[in-house]
Design a protein around this motif. Structure first.
Motif, PDB file in Angstrom:
ATOM      1  N   HIS A  20      52.313   9.822  41.555  1.00  0.00           N
ATOM      2  CA  HIS A  20      52.782   8.602  42.219  1.00  0.00           C
ATOM      3  C   HIS A  20      54.289   8.431  42.017  1.00  0.00           C
ATOM      4  O   HIS A  20      55.018   8.085  42.968  1.00  0.00           O
ATOM      5  CB  HIS A  20      52.017   7.406  41.644  1.00  0.00           C
ATOM      6  N   PHE A  21      54.774   8.681  40.824  1.00  0.00           N
ATOM      7  CA  PHE A  21      56.197   8.559  40.522  1.00  0.00           C
ATOM      8  C   PHE A  21      57.011   9.586  41.307  1.00  0.00           C
ATOM      9  O   PHE A  21      58.061   9.260  41.893  1.00  0.00           O
ATOM     10  CB  PHE A  21      56.412   8.735  39.017  1.00  0.00           C
ATOM     11  N   ILE A  22      56.559  10.810  41.336  1.00  0.00           N
ATOM     12  CA  ILE A  22      57.279  11.870  42.056  1.00  0.00           C
ATOM     13  C   ILE A  22      57.332  11.576  43.548  1.00  0.00           C
ATOM     14  O   ILE A  22      58.345  11.808  44.218  1.00  0.00           O
ATOM     15  CB  ILE A  22      56.614  13.230  41.774  1.00  0.00           C
ATOM     16  N   HIS A  23      56.237  11.022  44.089  1.00  0.00           N
ATOM     17  CA  HIS A  23      56.186  10.716  45.524  1.00  0.00           C
ATOM     18  C   HIS A  23      57.214   9.646  45.900  1.00  0.00           C
ATOM     19  O   HIS A  23      57.891   9.761  46.936  1.00  0.00           O
ATOM     20  CB  HIS A  23      54.773  10.252  45.890  1.00  0.00           C
ATOM     21  N   ALA A  59      49.674   9.076  25.218  1.00  0.00           N
ATOM     22  CA  ALA A  59      49.335   9.484  26.580  1.00  0.00           C
ATOM     23  C   ALA A  59      50.536  10.075  27.311  1.00  0.00           C
ATOM     24  O   ALA A  59      50.368  10.869  28.244  1.00  0.00           O
ATOM     25  CB  ALA A  59      48.781   8.295  27.358  1.00  0.00           C
ATOM     26  N   HIS A  60      51.749   9.685  26.914  1.00  0.00           N
ATOM     27  CA  HIS A  60      52.942  10.178  27.595  1.00  0.00           C
ATOM     28  C   HIS A  60      53.313  11.583  27.148  1.00  0.00           C
ATOM     29  O   HIS A  60      53.966  12.315  27.895  1.00  0.00           O
ATOM     30  CB  HIS A  60      54.124   9.246  27.334  1.00  0.00           C
ATOM     31  N   ILE A  61      52.943  11.943  25.941  1.00  0.00           N
ATOM     32  CA  ILE A  61      53.370  13.228  25.367  1.00  0.00           C
ATOM     33  C   ILE A  61      52.201  14.205  25.449  1.00  0.00           C
ATOM     34  O   ILE A  61      51.490  14.449  24.474  1.00  0.00           O
ATOM     35  CB  ILE A  61      53.847  13.049  23.919  1.00  0.00           C
ATOM     36  N   SER A  62      51.973  14.721  26.601  1.00  0.00           N
ATOM     37  CA  SER A  62      50.910  15.712  26.811  1.00  0.00           C
ATOM     38  C   SER A  62      51.504  16.909  27.535  1.00  0.00           C
ATOM     39  O   SER A  62      52.488  16.783  28.290  1.00  0.00           O
ATOM     40  CB  SER A  62      49.758  15.125  27.620  1.00  0.00           C
ATOM     41  N   LEU A  63      50.920  18.056  27.312  1.00  0.00           N
ATOM     42  CA  LEU A  63      51.441  19.282  27.915  1.00  0.00           C
ATOM     43  C   LEU A  63      51.344  19.236  29.432  1.00  0.00           C
ATOM     44  O   LEU A  63      52.258  19.676  30.139  1.00  0.00           O
ATOM     45  CB  LEU A  63      50.685  20.487  27.365  1.00  0.00           C
ATOM     46  N   ALA A  64      50.248  18.679  29.963  1.00  0.00           N
ATOM     47  CA  ALA A  64      50.086  18.615  31.418  1.00  0.00           C
ATOM     48  C   ALA A  64      51.154  17.735  32.052  1.00  0.00           C
ATOM     49  O   ALA A  64      51.725  18.075  33.101  1.00  0.00           O
ATOM     50  CB  ALA A  64      48.690  18.087  31.761  1.00  0.00           C
ATOM     51  N   ALA A  65      51.452  16.587  31.417  1.00  0.00           N
ATOM     52  CA  ALA A  65      52.469  15.688  31.972  1.00  0.00           C
ATOM     53  C   ALA A  65      53.857  16.310  31.892  1.00  0.00           C
ATOM     54  O   ALA A  65      54.652  16.201  32.837  1.00  0.00           O
ATOM     55  CB  ALA A  65      52.438  14.361  31.232  1.00  0.00           C
ATOM     56  N   VAL A  66      54.173  16.972  30.783  1.00  0.00           N
ATOM     57  CA  VAL A  66      55.491  17.593  30.631  1.00  0.00           C
ATOM     58  C   VAL A  66      55.667  18.720  31.635  1.00  0.00           C
ATOM     59  O   VAL A  66      56.731  18.854  32.263  1.00  0.00           O
ATOM     60  CB  VAL A  66      55.671  18.089  29.183  1.00  0.00           C
ATOM     61  N   ASP A  67      54.643  19.542  31.825  1.00  0.00           N
ATOM     62  CA  ASP A  67      54.753  20.647  32.781  1.00  0.00           C
ATOM     63  C   ASP A  67      54.915  20.130  34.208  1.00  0.00           C
ATOM     64  O   ASP A  67      55.700  20.679  34.992  1.00  0.00           O
ATOM     65  CB  ASP A  67      53.517  21.539  32.687  1.00  0.00           C
ATOM     66  N   LYS A  68      54.171  19.089  34.565  1.00  0.00           N
ATOM     67  CA  LYS A  68      54.293  18.538  35.923  1.00  0.00           C
ATOM     68  C   LYS A  68      55.671  17.934  36.130  1.00  0.00           C
ATOM     69  O   LYS A  68      56.277  18.098  37.201  1.00  0.00           O
ATOM     70  CB  LYS A  68      53.210  17.489  36.157  1.00  0.00           C
ATOM     71  N   ALA A  69      56.184  17.240  35.125  1.00  0.00           N
ATOM     72  CA  ALA A  69      57.507  16.650  35.258  1.00  0.00           C
ATOM     73  C   ALA A  69      58.581  17.726  35.374  1.00  0.00           C
ATOM     74  O   ALA A  69      59.496  17.629  36.207  1.00  0.00           O
ATOM     75  CB  ALA A  69      57.780  15.746  34.056  1.00  0.00           C
ATOM     76  N   LYS A  70      58.482  18.748  34.560  1.00  0.00           N
ATOM     77  CA  LYS A  70      59.496  19.802  34.580  1.00  0.00           C
ATOM     78  C   LYS A  70      59.476  20.571  35.891  1.00  0.00           C
ATOM     79  O   LYS A  70      60.529  20.949  36.420  1.00  0.00           O
ATOM     80  CB  LYS A  70      59.255  20.745  33.397  1.00  0.00           C
ATOM     81  N   ALA A  71      58.289  20.774  36.458  1.00  0.00           N
ATOM     82  CA  ALA A  71      58.179  21.514  37.715  1.00  0.00           C
ATOM     83  C   ALA A  71      58.725  20.728  38.894  1.00  0.00           C
ATOM     84  O   ALA A  71      59.095  21.316  39.918  1.00  0.00           O
ATOM     85  CB  ALA A  71      56.722  21.898  37.969  1.00  0.00           C
ATOM     86  N   THR A 105      62.869  10.352  18.840  1.00  0.00           N
ATOM     87  CA  THR A 105      63.373  10.479  20.204  1.00  0.00           C
ATOM     88  C   THR A 105      63.584  11.946  20.551  1.00  0.00           C
ATOM     89  O   THR A 105      64.176  12.705  19.761  1.00  0.00           O
ATOM     90  CB  THR A 105      64.677   9.684  20.361  1.00  0.00           C
ATOM     91  N   LYS A 106      63.088  12.346  21.727  1.00  0.00           N
ATOM     92  CA  LYS A 106      63.175  13.742  22.150  1.00  0.00           C
ATOM     93  C   LYS A 106      63.326  13.821  23.661  1.00  0.00           C
ATOM     94  O   LYS A 106      62.921  12.906  24.386  1.00  0.00           O
ATOM     95  CB  LYS A 106      61.925  14.533  21.736  1.00  0.00           C
ATOM     96  N   ILE A 107      63.908  14.921  24.117  1.00  0.00           N
ATOM     97  CA  ILE A 107      63.918  15.260  25.542  1.00  0.00           C
ATOM     98  C   ILE A 107      62.727  16.177  25.760  1.00  0.00           C
ATOM     99  O   ILE A 107      62.777  17.374  25.475  1.00  0.00           O
ATOM    100  CB  ILE A 107      65.237  15.935  25.947  1.00  0.00           C
ATOM    101  N   LEU A 108      61.630  15.617  26.248  1.00  0.00           N
ATOM    102  CA  LEU A 108      60.361  16.349  26.286  1.00  0.00           C
ATOM    103  C   LEU A 108      60.415  17.570  27.192  1.00  0.00           C
ATOM    104  O   LEU A 108      59.674  18.536  26.971  1.00  0.00           O
ATOM    105  CB  LEU A 108      59.240  15.410  26.749  1.00  0.00           C
ATOM    106  N   THR A 109      61.236  17.537  28.228  1.00  0.00           N
ATOM    107  CA  THR A 109      61.264  18.647  29.175  1.00  0.00           C
ATOM    108  C   THR A 109      62.167  19.785  28.732  1.00  0.00           C
ATOM    109  O   THR A 109      62.261  20.788  29.446  1.00  0.00           O
ATOM    110  CB  THR A 109      61.725  18.130  30.551  1.00  0.00           C
ATOM    111  N   ASP A 110      62.850  19.653  27.592  1.00  0.00           N
ATOM    112  CA  ASP A 110      63.585  20.795  27.049  1.00  0.00           C
ATOM    113  C   ASP A 110      62.597  21.861  26.592  1.00  0.00           C
ATOM    114  O   ASP A 110      61.521  21.552  26.057  1.00  0.00           O
ATOM    115  CB  ASP A 110      64.463  20.363  25.880  1.00  0.00           C
ATOM    116  N   THR A 111      62.957  23.106  26.775  1.00  0.00           N
ATOM    117  CA  THR A 111      62.022  24.203  26.482  1.00  0.00           C
ATOM    118  C   THR A 111      61.564  24.218  25.026  1.00  0.00           C
ATOM    119  O   THR A 111      60.360  24.373  24.759  1.00  0.00           O
ATOM    120  CB  THR A 111      62.674  25.543  26.849  1.00  0.00           C
TER     121      THR A 111
END
Length: 655
Positions: free
Chosen positions: A275-278, A297-309, A498-504
């Motif tokens: 919804h956010f990306i749309h 709920a915000h710090i999950s691998l699926a959410a980070v991968d979708k955001a980074k992609a 505090t972290k930048i979750l989308t950093d590798t």
């Protein structure tokens, strides 16, 4: 008698006029003519000339009267007021009664003359308190409840790391205001907090109608941008299945979902990312920044991968700092809650005799968005947090006062880095006595020491005198609370930051933690399966005895699981489950997953309902016996069914 005299006229209120008239008198003019020329009362000018003759260096007029009538010398009173302000800034403020008691003890310890009523009540009087508040700009305020975690977590070291990450990601991607977003959840219940109403004076209890005593919670996920825009929200209802009519009347473009508790979880947040990306139209070429808290709920691998992609940079704020660093908390949710309470009150008056349901909340939230989520509030939220425009110095030393010690004892960032802990966890309390406090307070009559038990005029304050030999400061009497070092909790949970979750590197760290969690979960499920289907070796070798028939008075149905129930005898296909079948249901707890046996009494699509069984003492040593607990009814999904059990052996004659 009035607490403070109010002048009736303005004659003689300007000291310059008195000084000019006095100069004319000294030059040879008469008092009457000089007073008339300068618009000063003749008697006032005469008294002024007499005071100047007796005390040329003294201060004349009303200011002199105020100084002479003070209980404390100005230096002592200023130090007392400053200490009270420092205690309030460190979230350890004093009540009015405590301030008056502190003032009395401060006077007694320094041998200052006080009125008789102070001696009687053992505290400062009302007249002094009102004047003291006005002279030092003090007021009685209702404090906001702040947890110890929030008070200590908001420190310069922790906040500085957040601004370092924010500056890094903004410099890397050159984000503009319209590219910076903040996401947070809030709860809306079906029971509102009533607002103020007009009622007769003196009535002890005033009521206001609410929908219920205890309502249901609907989670609303909101997102705003630093450019002043707001995205359509997500509504999460406490239901197993979601229907489109749930969000009827909500803001245009809003979406809905359902969880058993009504709270956000990993799956619903991943869905909200679509919804956010749309709505932001972000791409890997046109990136956006999303600032959010450290909710699990915000710090999950699926959410980070979708955001980074999809070109979304995720930045988390430090734990327990959202009351300062999250724009939605600082500028939106205050007006949001007040507008929601007003909308609920209006709904109750427009629908007398009806109760608010969770399906009425989207229409109420639609009204709230118009009032609270306005560009002025949104821009103020990002500006007050120092996010946009970027300002890492937006917070002063007073903002860090609850977490930081005074300058002479404050731990610096270098010490915090060496210990690996934030600065707030290092000796937070100030010293018992300020090293800069004066050893003595000089007064006009410093050679005279008043007796501690003496008293002045009960109808008014007396002349102030303090001892110069031993001075006791307010900090000695009421020191800053000094807490013992906090003990670490015995938990394996890693402390967030505090972290930048989308950093590798951070993404790989999340992936490793997720993999370890899955392995631990699989091991727990395997052990649970073994405990349910594997019999102890000592029992399998025992000779089976025929079961004795139960008494006719037995009201429950006893079932004994066959000892040959292994994985090969159980059909893994769950689509043929019908009413009356027995299954093993997975129940997810906070730290582990439990398995229970249940009887299926009905189903609809992938949702089942039935009752659970409880284990009782077996009459045969080699078989597990369970009875149906008719009061333990529940609903579960098909994905929660771990295994379908074979038809059990029924023991007893009564059903």
């Amino acid at each position: 008698m009035p607490q403070e005299y109010k002048r009736k006229t303005n004659r003689g209120s300007n000291p310059d006029f008195l000084q000019r008239a006095a100069a004319d008198v000294q030059g040879g003019s008469s008092i009457r003519s000089a007073a008339k020329d300068h618009g000063v009362d003749c008697s006032t000018l005469k008294r002024y000339m007499e005071k100047q003759r007796d005390d040329p260096e003294g201060v004349s007029g009303y200011q002199n009267c105020k100084i002479k009538n003070l209980i404390f010398p100005p230096e002592m009173e200023t130090e007392l007021a400053q200490h009270i302000k420092d205690l309030a800034a460190s979230y350890n403020g004093l009540s009015k009664e405590k301030c008056c008691s502190l003032t009395y003890e401060y006077a007694m310890r320094n041998r200052v003359e006080v009125p008789d009523n102070w001696q009687t009540t053992q505290k400062a009087g009302q007249s002094f308190w009102l004047g003291f508040k006005k002279r030092h700009n003090l007021a009685i305020r209702s404090p906001e409840a702040t947890s110890l975690a929030r008070a200590t977590a908001f420190n310069r070291h922790t906040v500085g790391k957040f601004y370092d990450n924010l500056a890094s990601v903004m410099d890397q991607h050159k984000f503009q205001a319209q590219d910076i977003y903040n996401l947070d959840e809030t709860g809306c219940t079906t029971v509102q907090k009533p607002g103020n109403v007009v009622a007769p004076k003196g009535v002890k209890q005033v009521g206001s109608v609410t929908s219920a005593e205890r309502g249901e919670l609907v989670t609303v996920v909101n997102t705003i941008s630093a450019g002043g825009a707001v995205l359509p929200p997500l509504f999460l209802f406490p239901r197993v299945n979601y229907r489109e009519h749930f969000i009827r009347g909500g803001p245009v473009g809003s979406i809905g979902g359902a969880t058993r508790t009504g709270w956000i979880n990993t799956e619903t947040f991943v869905g909200y990312m679509d919804h956010f990306i749309h709505h932001t139209r972000c791409t890997p070429e046109r990136k956006v920044l999303l600032i959010l808290d450290n909710h699990e709920a915000h710090i999950s691998l699926a959410a980070v991968d979708k955001a980074k992609a999809n070109g979304v940079a995720l930045l988390t704020i430090p734990p327990h700092t959202s009351h300062r660093l999250q724009p939605l908390d600082t500028a939106i949710y205050g007006p949001y809650k007040r507008a929601y309470a007003r909308a609920m009150d209006a709904w109750m008056r427009s629908n007398p005799g009806k109760t608010v349901s969770i399906y009425d909340l989207p229409s109420l939230v639609n009204e709230v968005h118009v009032c609270a989520c306005v560009p002025r509030n949104i821009l103020s939220g990002f500006r007050s947090a120092g996010i946009y425009p970027f300002n890492r110095d937006i917070f002063t030393d007073a903002d860090y006062a609850p977490a930081n010690a005074p300058a002479e004892n404050a731990p610096d960032a270098d010490q915090a880095e060496k210990t690996g802990a934030p600065a707030a966890d290092l000796e937070n309390a100030p010293a018992a006595q300020d090293s800069d406090a004066p050893a003595a307070v000089p007064t006009e009559n410093s050679d005279t020491t008043a007796d501690a038990g003496s008293s002045g005029n009960p109808d008014g304050p007396t002349t102030s005198r303090a001892s110069t030999s031993t001075y006791v400061s307010p900090r000695d009497i009421e020191p800053f609370p000094k807490a013992a070092p906090r003990k670490g909790r015995a938990t394996n949970r890693k402390k967030g930051s505090t972290k930048i979750l989308t950093d590798t590197p951070v993404r790989d760290e999340i992936a490793a933690a997720n993999k370890a969690k899955e392995n631990k979960k699989q091991a727990a499920n395997t052990n649970a399966r073994k405990s349910l289907f594997t019999k102890p070796q000592s029992r399998s070798k025992r000779k089976k005895l025929p079961s004795e028939s139960s008494s006719s008075s037995e009201s429950d149905m006893d079932m004994e699981l066959s000892d040959t129930s292994d994985d090969s005898d159980v059909d893994d296909d769950q689509e043929d489950i019908i009413e009356g079948d027995f299954v093993i249901v997975k129940v997810h707890r906070k730290t582990r997953t439990m398995h229970y046996i249940a009887r299926v009494d009905g189903f609809d699509a992938d949702e089942y309902e039935g009752v659970f069984l409880r284990r009782v003492l077996s009459r045969n040593d080699d078989r597990a016996t369970f009875v149906v607990d008719t009061e333990d009814e529940a609903l579960w999904l098909q994905e929660d069914i771990a295994k379908k059990l074979p038809t059990p052996t029924v023991s007893g004659t009564s059903l």
